[in-house]
Design an enzyme around this catalytic site. Structure first.
Site, PDB file in Angstrom:
ATOM      1  N   HIS A  28      73.154  58.860  24.416  1.00 51.25           N
ATOM      2  CA  HIS A  28      74.487  58.357  24.083  1.00 51.25           C
ATOM      3  C   HIS A  28      75.479  58.873  25.127  1.00 51.25           C
ATOM      4  CE1 HIS A  28      77.909  56.986  21.873  1.00 51.25           C
ATOM      5  NE2 HIS A  28      77.289  56.853  20.719  1.00 51.25           N
ATOM      6  N   HIS A  86      64.450  45.270  25.701  1.00 48.92           N
ATOM      7  CA  HIS A  86      65.371  44.473  24.892  1.00 48.92           C
ATOM      8  C   HIS A  86      65.778  43.187  25.622  1.00 48.92           C
ATOM      9  CE1 HIS A  86      68.792  43.092  22.698  1.00 48.92           C
ATOM     10  NE2 HIS A  86      69.680  43.534  23.569  1.00 48.92           N
TER      11      HIS A  86
END
EC number: 2.3.1.-
Length: 505
Positions: free
Chosen positions: A301, A390
């Site tokens: 993150h 993804h």
């Protein structure tokens, strides 16, 4: 070719170093043992007798340490099975149909005069769609196929209920698990979070038990599917002998952007209807029937940095219409975040040979500085057999293919998923895993790496190990179309004519 052969030889020697040394050492020890005399054996037994207490304590310590390790180590988390939602055929939305939906949405806008409307926005949408890598068989939500399109809360609920319930019904049918046995439930949907929550909707629909540990993750972007898996894993390490159910989806109905801000219009061309339901277990008895064991999850993150935090942002445009804005910094932010993620994952999965090369080049760059431009990029294909990147868009796949040094077959599942289903947000990595299974490529012991990026900015990875030769489950989303893939699509900056390659397995 010579350099490739040298590297393969180096990798083989380092990986099998112990085995290569074992046989010569065994021969040496056997030779020395054969020369032992009776007097040597007598001295050895005498030594054991005089140090019996020390040996007993050492043995007891070893046994205690072994028992403590086996009792306290985290229990394995198994993926029993999963199901990807396949919408009905009448919801198929090719480029022409999607453009018609966009036109009808703009036409139904009471604040817009269609007669005076600038057609350049629709032209822009069409160009983006044609270059996006999406095919003509992706799916849209039921409400947007009507005239005028329905974009209300009831239609959004209808879409999400169809996706989640469809995936779960198929999962329960395939696994024969009673919903009452589910002890943990995690549902993630970034843009649509009504009250009661989607997790409450699952509890109500399938009559899950009252003491279930349920969680609803919102606003966490396309990488939230791995976050949900990681949360379920941690909970399974605490709550013994139970099942965890993970549901990953996104909602399209209420999130179509109707304005003219082009940075917000791009998402209209990529996102399509989809979702996945995953059944995890920590029961030892489920190992034999499970498909995979979860090896690693790594979460990165970079939201502490302002550019990372703001590069994907839901906001209103100048006319008050809500959409998701993509900043010009997104490519650089994504690259940095992905690099940090794979730097953390690398030591967990890479063979010793790649770790040595990375450390050597790292030290050399620190010492020589300007003489060495880049760090050594490890060859993840030596550690991972299948890649599920993804399907966020053609550019996302292109960048990761280049940066990780992957071949076309390594990103085939991602490109095929983008073409067949579009960007289904957090569930795309499961359509990709299902593609690999449908092709018959997943063998016992193979490792599959799911990697996804999303707003925040986040990059998350999950690595699975196949417990057997994995076949596609019943009602796989690829069941009726796998023979059409792969297709030749956009790759890098070149455009190729789309055509089926039926000869490739």
């Amino acid at each position: 070719m010579t350099s490739i052969n040298v590297k393969l030889l180096y990798h083989y020697v380092i990986t099998n170093f112990f085995n290569l040394c074992f046989f010569p050492l065994t021969a040496i020890l056997a030779g020395k043992a054969s020369r032992l005399t009776t007097n040597d054996l007598h001295h050895f037994y005498s030594y054991l007798q005089h140090n019996l207490i020390t040996l007993t304590l050492l043995f007891a310590f070893t046994v205690f340490g072994s028992v403590l390790y086996f009792v306290t180590r985290p229990k394995p988390v198994y993926l029993v099975d999963y199901s990807c939602y396949l919408p009905p055929q009448h919801l198929s939305a090719g480029i022409s149909k999607t453009m018609e939906i966009f036109y009808q949405i703009r036409k139904s806008d009471p604040l817009r005069n269609v007669a005076l409307d600038d057609s350049s926005s629709l032209d822009f949408l069409r160009k983006i769609q044609e270059r996006s890598g999406l095919g003509d068989e992706t799916y849209g939500p039921e409400g947007l196929f009507e005239i005028p399109p329905r974009k209300n809360l009831a239609s959004a609920r209808e879409e999400t209920e169809q996706v989640i319930n469809g995936a779960l019904k198929n999962l329960f049918e395939n696994t024969k698990v009673n919903p009452k046995e589910i002890g943990i439930l995690v549902v993630n949907s970034s843009m649509f979070n009504p009250t009661p929550s989607l997790s409450a909707m699952v509890v109500n629909t399938f009559k899950l038990r009252s003491n279930i540990k349920s969680f609803n993750l919102g606003g966490m972007g396309c990488s939230a599917g791995v976050i949900a898996i990681d949360l379920a894993k941690d909970l399974l390490h605490v709550h013994k002998n139970t099942y965890a159910l993970v549901v990953s989806t996104e909602n399209i109905t209420q999130n179509i952007y109707t304005g003219d801000n082009r940075s917000m219009m791009v998402s209209n061309c990529l996102f399509r209807v989809g979702g996945a339901a995953i059944l995890l277990s920590n029961k030892p008895g489920d190992r034999r029937r499970s498909k995979y064991r979860l090896a690693h999850t790594v979460r990165t993150h970079t939201g502490a940095d302002d550019k990372s935090f703001g590069c994907v942002r839901q906001e209103e445009d100048d006319s008050g219409k809500t959409g998701v804005s993509l900043s010009k910094d997104i490519t650089g932010v994504a690259g940095i975040t992905v690099q940090k993620n794979i730097t953390t994952l690398g030591p967990l999965v890479l063979p010793l040979s790649e770790k040595i090369l990375f450390v050597v080049t790292f030290v050399a760059k620190k010492l020589l500085k300007d003489k060495i431009k880049h760090y050594y990029v490890p060859d993840f294909k030596l550690a991972v057999d299948h890649f599920c990147i993804h399907a966020g868009g053609r550019a996302v796949i292109d960048v990761l293919e280049k940066n990780l040094g992957l071949s076309p077959i390594d990103v085939e599942a991602s490109r095929s998923t983008l073409h067949r289903f579009g960007n289904t947000s957090s569930s795309s990595i499961w359509y990709e895993l299902a593609y690999i299974e449908a092709k018959g490529r997943m063998k016992k012991g193979n490792k599959a790496w799911q990697i996804a990026v999303g707003s925040g900015f986040k990059c998350n990875s999950a690595v699975w190990v196949a417990l057997r030769n994995v076949k596609a489950s019943a009602n796989s989303p690829w069941e009726h179309c796998i023979h059409k893939y792969p297709v030749q699509m956009y790759s890098g900056s070149s455009k190729s004519e789309t055509r089926a390659q039926n000869g490739r397995s």
